[in-house]
Design a protein around this motif. Structure first.
Motif, PDB file in Angstrom:
ATOM      1  N   UNK A  89     -15.882   7.346  28.189  1.00  0.00           N
ATOM      2  CA  UNK A  89     -16.170   7.109  26.974  1.00  0.00           C
ATOM      3  C   UNK A  89     -15.246   7.248  26.084  1.00  0.00           C
ATOM      4  N   UNK A  90     -14.614   6.703  25.041  1.00  0.00           N
ATOM      5  CA  UNK A  90     -13.637   6.973  24.007  1.00  0.00           C
ATOM      6  C   UNK A  90     -14.150   8.416  23.154  1.00  0.00           C
ATOM      7  N   UNK A 140     -22.857  13.948  20.281  1.00  0.00           N
ATOM      8  CA  UNK A 140     -22.230  12.849  21.211  1.00  0.00           C
ATOM      9  C   UNK A 140     -22.132  13.619  22.494  1.00  0.00           C
ATOM     10  N   UNK A 141     -22.089  15.026  22.784  1.00  0.00           N
ATOM     11  CA  UNK A 141     -21.880  15.604  24.106  1.00  0.00           C
ATOM     12  C   UNK A 141     -23.194  15.484  24.791  1.00  0.00           C
ATOM     13  N   UNK A 142     -24.322  15.198  24.053  1.00  0.00           N
ATOM     14  CA  UNK A 142     -25.589  15.305  24.902  1.00  0.00           C
ATOM     15  C   UNK A 142     -26.224  13.933  25.072  1.00  0.00           C
TER      16      UNK A 142
END
Lengths: 331, 603
Positions: free
Chosen positions: B141-142, B97-99
């Motif tokens: 973003x959450x 999710x961090x990419x």
């Protein structure tokens, strides 16, 4: 596929399955052991010619002193194991897995056994509510891991989406995809060595994808069709079959299967020509054929038109439909 | 294998970023090798690929952090350099999710809206940001739990070309980020941990926190650091394993598995190549104890890894830390650097130990805390757990025998070496030996990391954290994290030991104690937990991939209009997930939810 080699000197492994003793070769899986004694174990992601990935979990069995159930397809039989293949726990998990798949995926073109298992395990996919609306083309391919939209529970979320039709040879209908990884394995390490597709995304949004969701022709695909050959649910389908199904003319009952040898090179691959109305509508190769293990190349799989040149005179209706499959974009 | 790449080329900046990880661009010679034992590990089929495949995630991570997203050109460049099929690299990049594989503004704010933060104002904070809109320079973003529950609400900030950072104790009414991506210096920046016990003489795991400068090796040495390594070398590997066995040390990551069993198995392995992994992917919602150890006592983590590697015969260690811990990452990198320079880490140290550490950053995937998913992640594959057996002690990282332990577990090794295994075993209870860290958060006066000897009760811990604020009554506690279970105040007298928890049918998990008072909206919390597991399942196996979705849907129905049979349906789903899922995520995904429903917290 390469089977794990065994170095054990032991000749056989003894275990008990459903109360009956059985002896298997060292290194045999529980699935092999079950099949050896005629005990039926359902499988979806397993295929003799591919490395087991044990992801569908429908083959789970109960092994004494194991906290959880174990996948029969990849668990190696051990001396003295006590295995149950039809306990309440096993039946419950299989039923739920069938319901999970049935409530999220279109299984209408899946192998016939799937429907039989649904009955056998009393699966009721409908109890999770009506199917969610199909997503727009490409929407699922753009989802970012770790996030999802609001959930209201009024519908059962599924993977339904428009079919990807980007070439004249085969289509990808990921509404039917159960993510069994077979196509990825057949495309990569286990057969073709092309690596044109992989699993992308995460969680419920995981999907089979080319890099950047490119159309097949723009990526590494060599159109061998070996992914179609291993797909258990009809998510990957000959364009001809897809067009005939759309025209409501696909009729397996009237089809004939003729085994022959591919005429292109000297390897000797056996082909199974599936014909309907005297037209080839699909080509497969027997999985137990020792030359191909069910796999072919683009010529054997798709290069059959020279035997049935669809001329422009006296077209029967099947030719009309098959001609549609020659057009790059669907109509 | 005939790899096919698209024509997309990297920009100069992307090229430079990739080069910083992979070295100068070049052409690898390919030698085709397949291994019979695990075709999936070396799924690309070539030895040279397998050798460098593990650099895939570091390369993606570097491009992400330098450029702000991974473009087609950058991805293709990495694929060409590593001979990785683009479809596989795409599969890896889209797993985390961090990419981002879509163009992103240079500043991205990941605002934690998980259990504690959402009750501490995260929702208000997000509403304010939503009203202000998103700008070309920034977006938000959450995020799932960021491990900052002791100073909620918190956000993790990715900034292209600059160091990432964490904002904590953010004023919910404030705007933590300007429209140009700037961060007001007065809001939410702190690098001090909440360790209310800091400096107390009885502490063992936390004894250096707040008293020793975590940035200085000298300070660590002055406080007795690296004496344990000296003693360990005198004892020798076999005696070390024996001491750990005598200590009764059990894993602190959640599974409570006896450490010595893993150690002994790897130490006795016939394979000379072995690995030690420190699992620092602390992502269980409500857990932040390992972060405290890594931020405030990083040298102890490095020393403990060195001793453990020496004990089991591993020359290479990996420290896999979650990407959302930038301060801990910086401190550990600095500690590794200083230790190498001082001859305490590396090929041949002044103690005669050959052991080095490679720090790897996760990129936003809870599942990578699962040991085999973590190994796949290091190897450059998708972070999907492997089927077990074989267990990591037999076939772990790169198919080699591997010991993998949690940060806190490893840090205990220092005390076991200096004080002796039997002395360690004498503290706590017979089955739960030694000290234990607990993460107190939620409705308590002084949230933070607390150290007690095993045997302290749930009530003791809540009292240590100052009890509940004025006017608040304890309604329930989430014990063990999102993968744990809710308990009622009637368990306040329960000693927090593995055996007592097991008897009560609950789990200590990673040491989470999240307190909830009478004003709690449990429906909202359960929905967040259900959403968490749905977001974080890897999606590999059917029971977990679909089961987590069906649980979330069933909960939504229960919250709106409960019907007979709803609870039974969740039980049925849970049973299948527990029985048929590949890994612990599926096994535990519905436990908290079921416990809350069974305890009537939703009524």
């Amino acid at each position: 596929m390469t089977r794990p080699e065994t170095t054990e000197t032991q000749q056989t492994v003894s275990l008990t399955i459903d109360g009956s003793p059985v002896e298997v070769r060292p290194g045999a899986t529980l699935l092999e052991a079950c099949r050896q004694m005629g005990t039926e174990v359902p499988t979806l992601c397993y295929l003799e010619t591919l490395t087991p990935v044990n992801v569908c979990r429908i083959c789970v069995v109960e092994v004494e002193r194991n906290r959880t159930l174990v996948p029969a397809c990849s668990r190696i039989a051990e001396e003295g194991m006590v295995v149950k293949t039809d306990s309440d726990r096993v039946r419950h998990s299989r039923k739920m897995i069938l319901e999970f798949l049935g409530s999220s995926v279109d299984l209408s073109a899946a192998e016939d056994e799937v429907g039989e298992w649904m009955e056998q395990y009393e699966a009721e996919p409908g109890r999770y509510g009506p199917q969610s609306e199909p997503t727009a083309a490409g929407e699922r391919d753009r989802r970012h891991p770790g996030h999802h939209g609001e959930v209201n529970g009024r519908t059962a979320e599924g993977v339904h989406q428009p079919t990807k039709v980007d070439n004249t040879l085969y289509v990808r209908d990921y509404s039917r995809c159960i993510l069994c990884y077979k196509c990825v394995e057949a495309c990569g390490i286990d057969a073709q060595g092309t690596y044109a597709i992989a699993v992308a995304g995460r969680g419920f949004d995981a999907r089979i994808s080319t890099e950047m969701d490119l159309p097949l022709g723009d990526g590494a695909c060599v159109f061998c069709g070996n992914c179609i050959g291993v797909c258990p649910t009809g998510a990957l389908m000959f364009r001809s079959e897809w067009e005939l199904r759309r025209a409501e003319m696909w009729d397996p009952d009237t089809q004939e299967v003729t085994r022959t040898v591919c005429s292109y090179c000297g390897v000797g691959c056996n082909l199974e020509l599936h014909t309907q109305d005297n037209r080839i509508v699909k080509v497969t190769s027997p999985q137990d054929h020792d030359v191909t293990s069910g796999h072919l190349c683009i010529k054997g799989r798709f290069g059959y038109d020279y035997v049935q040149n669809l001329g422009d005179v006296d077209r029967s209706s099947i030719d009309e439909v098959l001609a549609k499959a020659r057009r790059p974009a669907p109509e | 294998m005939d790899l096919r790449f698209t024509d997309a080329q990297p920009t100069a900046a992307e090229r430079e970023a990739v080069e910083s990880v992979l070295g100068p661009a070049g052409v690898e010679s390919h030698q085709r090798v397949r291994t019979a034992s695990n075709l999936r590990i070396f799924a690309t089929g070539m030895q040279s690929v397998a050798d460098r495949r593990h650099l895939l995630l570091p390369a993606l991570e570097t491009v992400q952090s330098e450029i702000g997203w991974v473009s087609e050109g950058a991805l293709m460049h990495i694929c060409r350099e590593l001979s990785v099929p683009p479809a596989e690299a795409w599969g890896v990049a889209t797993f985390y999710s961090l990419i981002s594989v879509d163009p992103s503004p240079p500043v991205v704010l990941h605002i934690c809206d998980d259990i504690v933060c959402r009750r501490a104002g995260a929702l208000e904070l997000m509403e304010g940001l939503e009203a202000n809109g998103r700008t070309p320079a920034t977006r938000w973003l959450p995020s799932p739990c960021l491990g900052q529950c002791d100073r909620a609400p918190a956000a993790y900030v990715q900034r292209a070309g600059e160091e990432d950072q964490v904002l904590s104790s953010i004023d919910p009414a404030s705007r933590p980020i300007g429209p140009d991506g700037s961060i007001p210096s007065t809001n939410g920046q702190t690098d001090t941990s909440a360790v209310p016990q800091a400096g107390e003489p009885h502490l063992r795991l936390l004894r250096r926190v707040g008293t020793v400068d975590p940035r200085s090796l000298d300070s660590y040495l002055d406080a007795g650091g690296y004496r344990a390594l000296e003693e360990a070398v005198q004892m020798g590997p076999a005696a070390l394993v024996a001491e750990v066995k005598a200590s009764g040390l059990r894993g602190r990551g959640g599974a409570a598995f006896p450490a010595w069993i893993k150690w002994e198995a790897v130490a006795n392995s016939p394979d000379p190549v072995r690995y030690l992994i420190c699992n620092a992917d602390e992502s269980e919602p409500g857990t932040f104890k390992d972060r405290v150890l890594m931020e405030d006592d990083p040298f102890s983590v490095i020393e403990a890894m060195t001793i453990s590697g020496y004990a089991v015969g591993a020359r290479q260690g990996y420290l896999y830390i979650r990407g959302e811990y930038p301060l801990a990452t910086r401190r550990l990198r600095s500690a590794i650097h200083q230790a190498r320079r001082a001859g305490l880490l590396g090929e041949s140290t002044r103690n005669g130990v050959s052991f080095d550490i490679d720090l790897r950053r996760g990129q936003g995937a809870y599942i990578c805390g699962e040991e085999t998913a973590l190994m796949n992640s290091i190897e450059g594959l998708r972070g999907e757990p492997r089927n077990k057996p074989p267990f990591p002690t037999v076939s772990g990282l790169f198919g080699k025998p591997t010991v993998i332990n949690n940060v806190e577990t490893l840090c205990n090794v220092l005390n076991i070496v200096t004080d002796g295994g039997s002395s360690f075993a004498a503290s706590g209870t017979p089955q739960s030996t030694g000290p234990k860290l607990f993460c107190l958060s939620g409705s308590v006066r002084r949230p933070g990391t607390y150290e007690v000897e095993f045997g302290a009760t749930l009530g003791d811990l809540i009292a240590l954290a100052g009890g509940l604020p004025e006017g608040r009554r304890l309604r329930a506690v989430l014990l063990g994290g999102a993968a744990g279970s809710f308990v009622l105040p009637d368990l306040l007298e329960m000693p927090l030991t593995f055996e007592a928890a097991s008897e009560a049918g609950v789990s200590l998990g990673s040491g989470v104690i999240m307190a909830f008072d009478q004003h709690t909206d449990f429906g909202d919390i359960l929905a967040r937990i259900a959403a968490f597991f749905r977001d974080e399942t890897c999606g590999q196996c059917v029971p977990c991939r679909v089961g987590t979705v069906r649980v979330e849907e069933a909960l939504a129905r229960i919250r709106r209009d409960p019907q007979p049979g709803d609870l039974e349906l969740i039980e049925e789903i849970d049973l299948a997930m527990r029985d048929a899922s590949i890994c612990g995520l599926g096994h535990t995904a519905a436990i908290a939810l079921r416990s809350a429903l069974e305890l009537g917290l939703l009524e």
